[in-house]
Write an enzyme that holds these catalytic residues in place. Structure first.
Site, mmCIF file in Angstrom:
data_model
loop_
_atom_site.group_PDB
_atom_site.id
_atom_site.type_symbol
_atom_site.label_atom_id
_atom_site.label_comp_id
_atom_site.label_asym_id
_atom_site.label_seq_id
_atom_site.Cartn_x
_atom_site.Cartn_y
_atom_site.Cartn_z
ATOM 1 N N THR A 37 12.762 3.149 -12.834
ATOM 2 C CA THR A 37 11.922 3.085 -13.993
ATOM 3 C C THR A 37 12.615 4.461 -15.208
ATOM 4 O O THR A 37 13.152 5.567 -14.447
ATOM 5 C CB THR A 37 11.349 3.638 -13.613
ATOM 6 O OG1 THR A 37 10.395 2.616 -12.779
ATOM 7 C CG2 THR A 37 9.678 3.615 -15.239
ATOM 8 N N SER A 57 25.077 -13.194 0.610
ATOM 9 C CA SER A 57 25.548 -11.785 -0.430
ATOM 10 C C SER A 57 25.128 -10.672 -0.463
ATOM 11 O O SER A 57 23.455 -11.038 0.378
ATOM 12 C CB SER A 57 25.126 -12.214 -2.070
ATOM 13 O OG SER A 57 26.068 -13.480 -2.063
ATOM 14 N N CYS A 112 27.022 -7.232 -6.001
ATOM 15 C CA CYS A 112 26.856 -8.237 -5.213
ATOM 16 C C CYS A 112 28.550 -8.782 -4.970
ATOM 17 O O CYS A 112 29.277 -9.434 -5.685
ATOM 18 C CB CYS A 112 26.239 -9.650 -5.973
ATOM 19 S SG CYS A 112 26.150 -11.155 -5.048
ATOM 20 N N PHE A 125 18.439 -10.423 -6.012
ATOM 21 C CA PHE A 125 18.051 -8.543 -5.293
ATOM 22 C C PHE A 125 16.768 -8.338 -5.694
ATOM 23 O O PHE A 125 16.340 -8.769 -7.282
ATOM 24 C CB PHE A 125 19.479 -7.939 -5.755
ATOM 25 C CG PHE A 125 21.020 -8.232 -4.620
ATOM 26 C CD1 PHE A 125 20.568 -8.711 -3.409
ATOM 27 C CD2 PHE A 125 21.262 -8.743 -5.647
ATOM 28 C CE1 PHE A 125 21.347 -8.636 -2.176
ATOM 29 C CE2 PHE A 125 23.014 -9.547 -5.223
ATOM 30 C CZ PHE A 125 22.669 -9.168 -3.689
ATOM 31 N N HIS A 184 24.921 -8.025 -11.331
ATOM 32 C CA HIS A 184 26.057 -8.475 -11.605
ATOM 33 C C HIS A 184 26.018 -6.672 -12.899
ATOM 34 O O HIS A 184 25.596 -6.761 -13.659
ATOM 35 C CB HIS A 184 25.976 -10.264 -12.794
ATOM 36 C CG HIS A 184 25.657 -10.702 -12.044
ATOM 37 N ND1 HIS A 184 25.309 -11.954 -12.397
ATOM 38 C CD2 HIS A 184 25.944 -10.787 -10.690
ATOM 39 C CE1 HIS A 184 25.519 -13.188 -11.685
ATOM 40 N NE2 HIS A 184 25.830 -12.635 -10.145
ATOM 41 N N ALA A 212 37.429 -8.668 -6.469
ATOM 42 C CA ALA A 212 37.915 -8.920 -7.454
ATOM 43 C C ALA A 212 38.621 -8.350 -8.953
ATOM 44 O O ALA A 212 37.536 -7.020 -8.733
ATOM 45 C CB ALA A 212 37.795 -10.264 -7.742
ATOM 46 N N THR A 222 30.178 -11.052 -1.550
ATOM 47 C CA THR A 222 30.423 -11.659 -0.597
ATOM 48 C C THR A 222 31.303 -12.256 1.176
ATOM 49 O O THR A 222 32.168 -11.489 0.887
ATOM 50 C CB THR A 222 31.012 -12.806 -1.045
ATOM 51 O OG1 THR A 222 30.525 -13.592 -2.514
ATOM 52 C CG2 THR A 222 30.612 -14.350 0.202
#
Length: 215
Positions: A151, A40, A47, A2, A106, A68, A49
């Site tokens: 930033t 995704s 992220c 991404f 992640h 999960a 699914t």
């Protein structure tokens, strides 16, 4: 992958517990026929699914994703309830404009908003991250917070600040963000690998490589 450029704000409309996994139903304005099963999508920087998608709901499309135990443990996803609004971004396509920075989706940890200061033309947020992540945050570097590429302005120990423009506040969930809120934090990929490489001194790496190459 991404870029941290939010393209839609979705809304959680249902949550179901399936053993250790939570299933979330998200309403959004993305066309249902453009969301493939297995696609995704970044949700507040996480992220996830897609497991189903159909036309309907208050925004035109409803789709489901599963989270999960690891995701529930280290991100804000465990706190999502019906009505929770989340920043969304579809995965990067080859040839798309890279408007932010490379984001994996992640999440490393939750950051906490220490303060919000509305300045008129911009809004300053100050964040705190777990101390072990402080070396990954650098002034003028990039971080992903709730899926938004930002930033870094100032850094002090394990706290840092970012300035957000009115447009960002308007088209993301940041407009409602306040001190005390938790947000998903992902370090810059380059910082992650630079830190890993620094753990292996050049001489040691060369020695290992030579040893492995010897028959």
């Amino acid at each position: 992958m991404f870029t941290g450029i939010v393209t839609e704000v979705g809304e959680v409309v249902a949550v179901a517990q399936n053993g250790e996994v939570k299933t979330f139903t998200i309403a959004c304005g993305y066309p249902a026929d453009g969301i493939a099963i297995g696609a995704s999508i970044a949700h507040a920087g996480v992220c996830l699914t897609v497991t189903s998608a159909l036309t309907g709901g208050p925004r035109g499309t409803l789709y489901t994703v599963d989270a999960a135990p690891e995701t529930l443990a280290i991100t804000t996803v465990a706190d999502w309830r019906p009505g929770t609004r989340v920043n969304l971004e579809r995965s990067l396509r080859i040839g798309d404009e890279l408007g932010g920075h490379m984001v994996a989706g992640h999440v490393d940890a939750k950051a906490r908003i220490l303060a919000r200061e509305d300045l008129g033309t911009s809004t300053r947020f100050r964040f705190e991250v777990p101390a072990r992540f402080a070396p990954f945050v650098a002034a003028k570097g990039s971080v992903a917070l709730d899926g938004t590429s930002l930033t870094v302005n100032e850094v002090e120990a394990n706290t840092f600040s970012c300035l957000l423009i009115p447009h960002t506040l308007e088209v993301t969930t940041w407009g409602a963000a306040k001190a005390g809120d938790a947000v998903n934090f992902e370090v810059d990929l380059m910082a992650r690998y630079a830190a890993r490489l620094a753990q292996f001194p050049a001489a040691e790496y060369a020695s290992r490589s030579k040893a492995e190459a010897t028959p």
